[in-house]
Scaffold this motif. Structure first.
Motif, PDB file in Angstrom:
ATOM      1  N   THR A 102      -6.513 -22.106  14.292  1.00 37.44           N
ATOM      2  CA  THR A 102      -5.533 -22.936  13.668  1.00 37.44           C
ATOM      3  C   THR A 102      -6.049 -23.648  12.573  1.00 37.44           C
ATOM      4  O   THR A 102      -7.190 -23.958  12.289  1.00 37.44           O
ATOM      5  CB  THR A 102      -5.299 -23.709  14.776  1.00 37.44           C
ATOM      6  N   VAL A 103      -5.123 -24.050  11.741  1.00 33.99           N
ATOM      7  CA  VAL A 103      -5.580 -24.714  10.362  1.00 33.99           C
ATOM      8  C   VAL A 103      -5.641 -26.205  10.755  1.00 33.99           C
ATOM      9  O   VAL A 103      -4.762 -26.697  11.189  1.00 33.99           O
ATOM     10  CB  VAL A 103      -4.605 -24.408   9.349  1.00 33.99           C
ATOM     11  N   VAL A 104      -6.897 -26.670  10.311  1.00 34.82           N
ATOM     12  CA  VAL A 104      -7.022 -28.151  10.559  1.00 34.82           C
ATOM     13  C   VAL A 104      -6.497 -28.919   9.313  1.00 34.82           C
ATOM     14  O   VAL A 104      -6.022 -29.996   9.435  1.00 34.82           O
ATOM     15  CB  VAL A 104      -8.620 -28.414  10.898  1.00 34.82           C
ATOM     16  N   ARG A 143      -9.247 -25.483   5.807  1.00 36.27           N
ATOM     17  CA  ARG A 143     -10.310 -25.847   7.034  1.00 36.27           C
ATOM     18  C   ARG A 143      -9.580 -25.128   8.233  1.00 36.27           C
ATOM     19  O   ARG A 143      -8.532 -25.398   8.677  1.00 36.27           O
ATOM     20  CB  ARG A 143     -10.572 -27.370   7.028  1.00 36.27           C
ATOM     21  N   LEU A 144     -10.431 -24.673   9.288  1.00 34.05           N
ATOM     22  CA  LEU A 144     -10.099 -24.119  10.185  1.00 34.05           C
ATOM     23  C   LEU A 144     -10.638 -24.862  11.566  1.00 34.05           C
ATOM     24  O   LEU A 144     -11.866 -25.425  11.473  1.00 34.05           O
ATOM     25  CB  LEU A 144     -10.621 -22.712  10.516  1.00 34.05           C
ATOM     26  N   ALA A 145      -9.916 -24.796  12.497  1.00 35.26           N
ATOM     27  CA  ALA A 145     -10.399 -25.238  13.990  1.00 35.26           C
ATOM     28  C   ALA A 145     -11.592 -24.776  14.561  1.00 35.26           C
ATOM     29  O   ALA A 145     -12.430 -25.515  15.043  1.00 35.26           O
ATOM     30  CB  ALA A 145      -9.353 -25.223  15.064  1.00 35.26           C
ATOM     31  N   ASP A 146     -11.736 -23.338  14.287  1.00 37.85           N
ATOM     32  CA  ASP A 146     -12.975 -22.693  14.869  1.00 37.85           C
ATOM     33  C   ASP A 146     -14.040 -22.279  13.948  1.00 37.85           C
ATOM     34  O   ASP A 146     -13.718 -22.085  12.547  1.00 37.85           O
ATOM     35  CB  ASP A 146     -12.553 -21.355  15.505  1.00 37.85           C
ATOM     36  N   ASP A 147     -15.339 -22.166  14.379  1.00 36.90           N
ATOM     37  CA  ASP A 147     -16.419 -21.986  13.466  1.00 36.90           C
ATOM     38  C   ASP A 147     -16.421 -20.258  13.407  1.00 36.90           C
ATOM     39  O   ASP A 147     -17.372 -19.630  14.283  1.00 36.90           O
ATOM     40  CB  ASP A 147     -17.820 -22.491  13.920  1.00 36.90           C
ATOM     41  N   ILE A 151       1.355 -22.472   3.801  1.00 37.43           N
ATOM     42  CA  ILE A 151       0.453 -22.726   5.040  1.00 37.43           C
ATOM     43  C   ILE A 151       0.471 -24.123   5.246  1.00 37.43           C
ATOM     44  O   ILE A 151       0.476 -24.822   4.342  1.00 37.43           O
ATOM     45  CB  ILE A 151      -1.123 -22.113   4.797  1.00 37.43           C
ATOM     46  N   ALA A 152       0.440 -24.896   6.510  1.00 29.28           N
ATOM     47  CA  ALA A 152       0.379 -26.192   6.656  1.00 29.28           C
ATOM     48  C   ALA A 152      -0.731 -26.397   7.645  1.00 29.28           C
ATOM     49  O   ALA A 152      -1.038 -25.527   8.618  1.00 29.28           O
ATOM     50  CB  ALA A 152       1.483 -26.669   6.881  1.00 29.28           C
ATOM     51  N   GLN A 153      -0.900 -27.693   7.833  1.00 26.63           N
ATOM     52  CA  GLN A 153      -1.830 -27.978   9.248  1.00 26.63           C
ATOM     53  C   GLN A 153      -1.241 -27.599  10.452  1.00 26.63           C
ATOM     54  O   GLN A 153      -0.253 -27.834  10.682  1.00 26.63           O
ATOM     55  CB  GLN A 153      -2.152 -29.690   9.115  1.00 26.63           C
ATOM     56  N   ASP A 154      -2.163 -27.313  11.493  1.00 26.64           N
ATOM     57  CA  ASP A 154      -1.396 -27.066  12.748  1.00 26.64           C
ATOM     58  C   ASP A 154      -1.098 -25.851  13.052  1.00 26.64           C
ATOM     59  O   ASP A 154      -0.587 -25.268  14.032  1.00 26.64           O
ATOM     60  CB  ASP A 154      -0.808 -28.017  13.182  1.00 26.64           C
TER      61      ASP A 154
END
Length: 427
Positions: free
Chosen positions: A276-278, A299-303, A260-263
């Motif tokens: 999306t992964v932040v 950490r994720l983009a959405d709550d 897994i990686a950012q974005d």
């Protein structure tokens, strides 16, 4: 060099790690073999060697009884057999190792399953005088069932058959023919004498006809690549981490598959929401990319409402979300049988759900691979079982992912672990 009884010391240097299990019939020399590996690779501390010398002298042994290094229980030492699963850590200049010394008796099948469940390689020890036995075949089958990728046939006590090449060749050929029926990636046969040390750490001059590596050389060189990172991404969530003063929210756990990686886009289960992964965090800072089996906080983009027992996974290759599954179960309870209608708890990754046994289909004969219809499983028996769950679990087949395809059954009243579960299908 350093050793530990249960796990790798925190101060051990980062290097390739090989987990392997040893198995064989009673008196084939499993504990002596491990003792020889530790002794001849100079992996014993001075006080361990001194204690071994004293204990051997008290028993009246000529020389060191290397088996005592792993036969730690009093009952084992008195009977000269291995009952429990003993774990040992050691390292060489090339690789670190964790050994699981598993018992040989048929009645301790559950211990063999426990010891081999996390192994990359299994050593099946055979007495050269006796050749393959029912227990030898059982251990090979169990290793294959548990998806141990590589087997080593260690033909021990070659000194007692005059280091005869023909004896070794016959046993190796018979074992190869048997394991052809199993799903094992590689089988390697090595002639040894654990008591004398021939071909254990150092190559033996007593067997000039053998031009292969010693056992330790093979363990150092064998491919121990962890293939968990090659599959689709799986992160069973262990807990949510929040720091409101920093506006921080992350979801922690150990990656059970893939990378897994950012974005990158991921799917949250059970909600089915894509996000999306932040960032991917660790105790040492942010990572560009993380892979199984690293422990991370995502950490994720959405709550989202994410908690323990949920899963973050590859958006286009999700595990099955199922309330009914078929599995091979090794029953581990000595006080009761596994039979239809039995209510239990199923612990799968970080999620625990109520389960009921819907059907017991058959029992596997682990020496012949024959299956026979049964209505219950007794202690140490393995068979196909259908389980119905009160809530869905997010799983793969055990053949595809040992972490998300494995589970344990727990007695609701005693909270004792009573079954090992290898998922074979979902409904």
């Amino acid at each position: 060099m350093s050793t530990a009884t249960d796990q790798r010391p925190a101060f051990a240097p980062a290097r390739s790690l090989l987990r392997f299990a040893t198995a064989g019939a009673v008196d084939d020399g499993k504990s002596t073999l491990i003792g020889r590996l530790l002794h001849d690779s100079r992996s014993l501390l001075a006080d361990q060697l001194e204690q071994l010398e004293l204990a051997s002298a008290e028993r009246g042994d000529d020389g060191l009884d290397l088996a005592m290094l792993t036969d730690g229980l009093r009952a084992e030492r008195e009977q000269g057999i291995t009952i429990d699963v003993a774990h040992r850590y050691f390292e060489t200049a090339r690789r670190a190792f964790i050994i699981a010394d598993t018992p040989g008796h048929a009645q301790y099948t559950r211990n063999m399953v426990t010891g081999a469940s996390t192994a990359d390689l299994a050593i099946v020890l055979v007495d050269a005088r006796n050749g393959l036995t029912e227990q030898s075949r059982r251990h090979a089958v169990l290793a294959a069932l548990l998806r141990v990728r590589q087997l080593v046939l260690a033909v021990n006590k070659m000194d007692l058959v005059g280091f005869d090449e023909a004896v070794f060749g016959t046993i190796a050929a018979e074992f190869a023919a048997f394991t052809d029926r199993l799903e094992v990636r590689q089988v390697t046969a090595i002639p040894i004498s654990a008591l004398r040390g021939d071909n254990v750490v150092h190559r033996s001059e007593a067997m000039p006809w053998y031009d292969g590596p010693s056992l330790l050389e093979h363990l150092e060189e064998v491919d121990a690549g962890d293939d968990r990172a090659a599959g689709p991404f799986r992160l069973p969530v262990q807990c949510a981490l929040r720091a409101p003063e920093r506006d921080y929210r992350g979801y922690a756990g150990q990656i059970a598959g893939g990378t897994i990686a950012q974005d990158e886009e991921v799917l949250h289960l059970p909600s089915g929401t894509r996000t999306t992964v932040v960032a991917v965090d660790t105790a040492d800072g942010e990572l560009d990319r993380a892979r199984a089996p690293q422990s991370v906080t995502v950490r994720l983009a959405d709550d989202l409402d994410v908690g323990r027992g949920d899963m973050l996974c590859a958006a286009e290759n999700a595990p099955a979300a199922t309330e009914e599954l078929t599995a091979e179960v090794c029953w581990m309870s000595a006080t009761s049988a596994l039979e239809p209608g039995r209510r239990l708890l199923l612990k799968h990754t970080t999620r625990t759900v109520k389960a009921v046994v819907a059907e017991v289909r058959d029992r596997l004969d682990v020496t012949t691979l024959h299956r026979s219809p049964v209505v219950r499983l007794e202690l140490n028996e393995i068979g196909a079982v259908v389980l119905r769950l009160a809530q869905p679990v997010f799983c793969d087949r055990y053949a595809d992912n040992r972490a998300t395809g494995g589970a344990v059954l727990i007695d609701e009243a005693t909270h004792a672990t009573v079954g090992a579960v290898l998922i074979t299908g979902t409904h």
